[in-house]
Design a protein around this motif. Structure first.
Motif, mmCIF file in Angstrom:
data_model
loop_
_atom_site.group_PDB
_atom_site.id
_atom_site.type_symbol
_atom_site.label_atom_id
_atom_site.label_comp_id
_atom_site.label_asym_id
_atom_site.label_seq_id
_atom_site.Cartn_x
_atom_site.Cartn_y
_atom_site.Cartn_z
ATOM 1 N N ALA A 274 0.826 -1.236 -0.039
ATOM 2 C CA ALA A 274 -0.009 0.028 -0.051
ATOM 3 C C ALA A 274 0.992 1.273 0.074
ATOM 4 C CB ALA A 274 -0.969 0.031 1.179
ATOM 5 N N PHE A 275 0.511 2.356 -0.941
ATOM 6 C CA PHE A 275 1.150 3.611 -0.682
ATOM 7 C C PHE A 275 0.376 4.413 0.299
ATOM 8 C CE2 PHE A 275 1.830 2.122 -5.309
ATOM 9 C CZ PHE A 275 3.532 1.847 -4.782
ATOM 10 N N HIS A 276 0.618 4.158 1.506
ATOM 11 C CA HIS A 276 -0.055 4.850 2.635
ATOM 12 C C HIS A 276 0.907 5.974 3.034
ATOM 13 C CE1 HIS A 276 1.832 2.786 5.878
ATOM 14 N NE2 HIS A 276 2.082 1.770 4.978
ATOM 15 N N ASP A 277 1.999 5.972 2.967
ATOM 16 C CA ASP A 277 2.914 7.000 3.215
ATOM 17 C C ASP A 277 3.902 7.117 2.143
ATOM 18 O OD1 ASP A 277 4.633 4.910 3.537
ATOM 19 O OD2 ASP A 277 4.583 4.556 5.529
ATOM 20 N N THR A 278 5.058 7.904 2.545
ATOM 21 C CA THR A 278 6.065 8.202 1.514
ATOM 22 C C THR A 278 7.306 7.346 1.860
ATOM 23 O OG1 THR A 278 6.994 10.002 3.197
ATOM 24 C CG2 THR A 278 5.280 10.479 1.443
ATOM 25 N N ASN A 279 7.006 6.102 2.463
ATOM 26 C CA ASN A 279 8.343 5.350 2.730
ATOM 27 C C ASN A 279 8.739 4.515 1.700
ATOM 28 O OD1 ASN A 279 8.677 6.622 5.172
ATOM 29 N ND2 ASN A 279 7.513 5.212 6.236
ATOM 30 N N THR A 280 8.075 4.577 0.234
ATOM 31 C CA THR A 280 8.599 3.610 -0.805
ATOM 32 C C THR A 280 9.156 4.806 -1.884
ATOM 33 O OG1 THR A 280 6.468 3.746 -1.821
ATOM 34 C CG2 THR A 280 7.013 1.891 -0.081
ATOM 35 N N SER A 281 10.082 4.098 -2.782
ATOM 36 C CA SER A 281 10.818 5.011 -3.771
ATOM 37 C C SER A 281 9.624 5.398 -4.799
ATOM 38 C CB SER A 281 11.949 4.418 -4.235
ATOM 39 O OG SER A 281 11.623 3.145 -4.720
ATOM 40 N N ILE A 282 8.756 4.165 -5.139
ATOM 41 C CA ILE A 282 7.849 4.304 -6.330
ATOM 42 C C ILE A 282 6.656 5.380 -5.572
ATOM 43 C CG2 ILE A 282 5.957 3.014 -7.352
ATOM 44 C CD1 ILE A 282 7.876 0.708 -7.713
ATOM 45 N N GLY A 283 6.302 5.124 -4.456
ATOM 46 C CA GLY A 283 5.178 6.138 -4.019
ATOM 47 C C GLY A 283 5.533 7.472 -3.968
ATOM 48 N N ARG A 284 6.609 7.707 -3.691
ATOM 49 C CA ARG A 284 7.352 9.088 -3.478
ATOM 50 C C ARG A 284 7.154 9.687 -4.833
ATOM 51 N NH1 ARG A 284 11.178 7.191 -0.040
ATOM 52 N NH2 ARG A 284 12.721 7.158 -1.374
ATOM 53 N N ALA A 288 5.050 12.940 -5.625
ATOM 54 C CA ALA A 288 5.815 14.392 -5.819
ATOM 55 C C ALA A 288 5.117 15.627 -6.428
ATOM 56 C CB ALA A 288 7.014 14.047 -6.323
ATOM 57 N N ASP A 289 4.579 15.077 -7.779
ATOM 58 C CA ASP A 289 3.783 16.027 -8.659
ATOM 59 C C ASP A 289 2.611 16.647 -7.843
ATOM 60 O OD1 ASP A 289 5.979 16.004 -10.100
ATOM 61 O OD2 ASP A 289 4.896 14.502 -11.547
ATOM 62 N N TYR A 290 2.121 15.933 -6.887
ATOM 63 C CA TYR A 290 0.726 16.324 -6.399
ATOM 64 C C TYR A 290 0.890 16.867 -5.020
ATOM 65 C CZ TYR A 290 -1.343 14.722 -10.741
ATOM 66 O OH TYR A 290 -1.716 14.194 -11.984
ATOM 67 N N ASN A 291 2.006 16.738 -4.434
ATOM 68 C CA ASN A 291 2.199 17.366 -2.998
ATOM 69 C C ASN A 291 1.198 16.397 -1.859
ATOM 70 O OD1 ASN A 291 3.570 18.799 -1.048
ATOM 71 N ND2 ASN A 291 1.869 20.330 -1.046
ATOM 72 N N LEU A 292 1.404 15.225 -2.261
ATOM 73 C CA LEU A 292 0.426 14.139 -1.600
ATOM 74 C C LEU A 292 1.442 13.354 -0.462
ATOM 75 C CD1 LEU A 292 -1.438 12.414 -4.464
ATOM 76 C CD2 LEU A 292 -2.389 14.116 -2.656
ATOM 77 N N THR A 293 0.840 12.893 0.691
ATOM 78 C CA THR A 293 1.585 12.121 1.548
ATOM 79 C C THR A 293 1.164 10.536 1.422
ATOM 80 O OG1 THR A 293 -0.080 12.756 3.246
ATOM 81 C CG2 THR A 293 1.743 14.129 3.166
ATOM 82 N N ALA A 294 0.079 10.343 0.559
ATOM 83 C CA ALA A 294 -0.339 8.980 0.574
ATOM 84 C C ALA A 294 -1.288 8.814 -0.839
ATOM 85 C CB ALA A 294 -1.426 8.679 1.564
ATOM 86 N N LEU A 295 -1.488 7.639 -1.400
ATOM 87 C CA LEU A 295 -2.343 7.654 -2.692
ATOM 88 C C LEU A 295 -3.558 6.863 -2.147
ATOM 89 C CD1 LEU A 295 0.502 6.504 -5.092
ATOM 90 C CD2 LEU A 295 -0.547 8.904 -5.078
ATOM 91 N N GLU A 296 -3.665 5.601 -2.425
ATOM 92 C CA GLU A 296 -5.101 5.079 -2.420
ATOM 93 C C GLU A 296 -5.708 4.745 -0.873
ATOM 94 O OE1 GLU A 296 -2.194 1.680 -1.645
ATOM 95 O OE2 GLU A 296 -2.379 3.503 -2.998
ATOM 96 N N ILE A 297 -4.925 5.186 0.130
ATOM 97 C CA ILE A 297 -5.271 4.963 1.383
ATOM 98 C C ILE A 297 -4.136 5.743 2.323
ATOM 99 C CG2 ILE A 297 -4.083 2.893 2.018
ATOM 100 C CD1 ILE A 297 -6.406 2.108 3.777
ATOM 101 N N THR A 298 -5.134 6.703 3.105
ATOM 102 C CA THR A 298 -4.374 7.413 3.990
ATOM 103 C C THR A 298 -3.572 6.818 5.105
ATOM 104 O OG1 THR A 298 -5.921 8.172 5.468
ATOM 105 C CG2 THR A 298 -5.594 9.687 3.502
ATOM 106 N N ASP A 299 -2.577 7.297 5.753
ATOM 107 C CA ASP A 299 -1.741 6.580 6.769
ATOM 108 C C ASP A 299 -2.551 6.428 7.846
ATOM 109 O OD1 ASP A 299 0.741 5.371 7.629
ATOM 110 O OD2 ASP A 299 0.866 6.881 8.958
#
Length: 338
Positions: A274-284, A288-299
């Motif tokens: 899950a991309f719930h935080d910025t602790n993965t290289s792919i997730g980051r 990056a372009d959207y100033n998000l800290t999570a994608l499909e689910i928030t931390d």
């Protein structure tokens, strides 16, 4: 006498409600045996081939540990280890592996590949994930719901996100077979195919499950006992990431969407990673372009007390163990599956 013996496990719609419920209950039983340190080597002396075209954490780990617990020897065969599909055809590979191994797990791209392996190998073949279906995940998912709620029939599960991927397909048909109401919240062009919807509707006609497919995320989650999501871009899928993020941001499982269920006890599921935080290289990279800290689910939701994602992940192992033991162990399983 074993109803499942020497059968393959390729997709959920090959099985009826009684059969899937048996595998779920057997998985819960095997999990309890392990917790009590009671040995269950139903596959003593068997050899299992683990055939992987796609990378894996849970599926590979679950098949490996499950095989060893059952007394079998698992052998990992990665895409760079054998000639599979490059110098040797799927059929030829299947015949060779079927002559040496007692069962074959396959995780890869085409559903046709796993179907061909099952036809040509002469041994049980288990689908560890294809682009169309993810059946071993379903036994773990519905097992997790049964552990939590004590029942399945009549529950409502809402999936939000990319509604055409393997997990969404599998949830739709499995829920329909088991009598679990399935809601899919997804943009119109990311909703399940007609073929999958028809199969689900046919199954729902027998079970009484309700199916709702909508582009409105609030409508999709209303009354849900469980919210489920998956990554927005599937493994190997070639898409415009920016377009996909813009399409699906409204379907992010966050505190607002959880509140829209109008229930206090809605549980959270995710097949992971899950991309719930910025602790993965792919997730980051995606965020990056959207100033998000999570994608499909928030931390916040991912780590909440209602989140069962790690119980669900751990349940992949007893679920896979149940599937392998039932199909290869020649256990006493009476003919009750009409």
């Amino acid at each position: 006498m074993n109803h499942f013996y020497q059968k393959s496990f390729l997709k959920e719609i090959d099985f009826n409600a009684a059969e899937l419920n048996y595998l779920i209950d057997f998985a819960i039983h095997l999990k309890q045996l392990k917790q009590k340190n009671i040995p269950h080597p139903y596959l003593q002396g068997k050899n299992i081939a683990l055939l992987f075209e796609k990378s894996s954490t849970r599926t590979r780990s679950a098949f490996t540990v499950a095989a060893i617990d059952l007394g079998a020897h698992p052998e990992f065969l990665g895409k760079n280890d054998i000639q599979f599909g490059t110098k040797e055809s799927v059929v030829d590979t299947a015949k060779i592996l079927g002559g040496m191994f007692d069962g074959i797990e396959f995780r890869g791209f085409k559903q046709q590949t796993v179907e061909t392996l099952a036809q040509a190998s002469g041994v049980p073949v288990w689908n560890g994930l294809t682009d169309e279906w993810h059946p071993t995940q379903m036994i773990a998912d519905f097992m997790t719901l049964k552990e939590h709620f004590g029942k399945l029939k009549g529950l409502t599960l809402t999936y939000v996100g990319d509604g055409r991927n393997n997990v969404a397909n599998s949830l739709l048909v499995t829920g329909a077979i088991l009598g679990v109401n399935i809601h899919i919240g997804a943009p119109t062009d990311l909703q399940p195919s007609k073929k999958v919807v028809q199969a689900a509707q046919q199954a729902a006609g027998k079970s009484g499950a309700e199916i709702l497919i909508t582009a409105d995320p609030q409508q999709a989650v209303a009354g849900a006992d469980a919210l489920y999501t998956d990554v927005w871009v599937s493994m190997g899928e070639k898409v415009d990431y920016h377009q996909r993020i813009e399409q699906l941001l409204a379907y992010q499982i966050n505190s607002e969407l959880v509140a829209a269920t109008h229930k206090q006890d809605t549980v959270i599921l995710h097949c992971l990673p899950a991309f719930h935080d910025t602790n993965t290289s792919i997730g980051r990279k995606f965020m990056a372009d959207y100033n998000l800290t999570a994608l499909e689910i928030t931390d916040e939701v991912f780590q909440s007390t209602n989140s069962l994602v790690f119980q669900e992940g751990a349940n992949r192992m007893p679920a896979i163990k149940a599937i392998m033991a039932a199909t290869l162990g020649n256990l006493f399983i009476p003919e009750i599956f009409k």
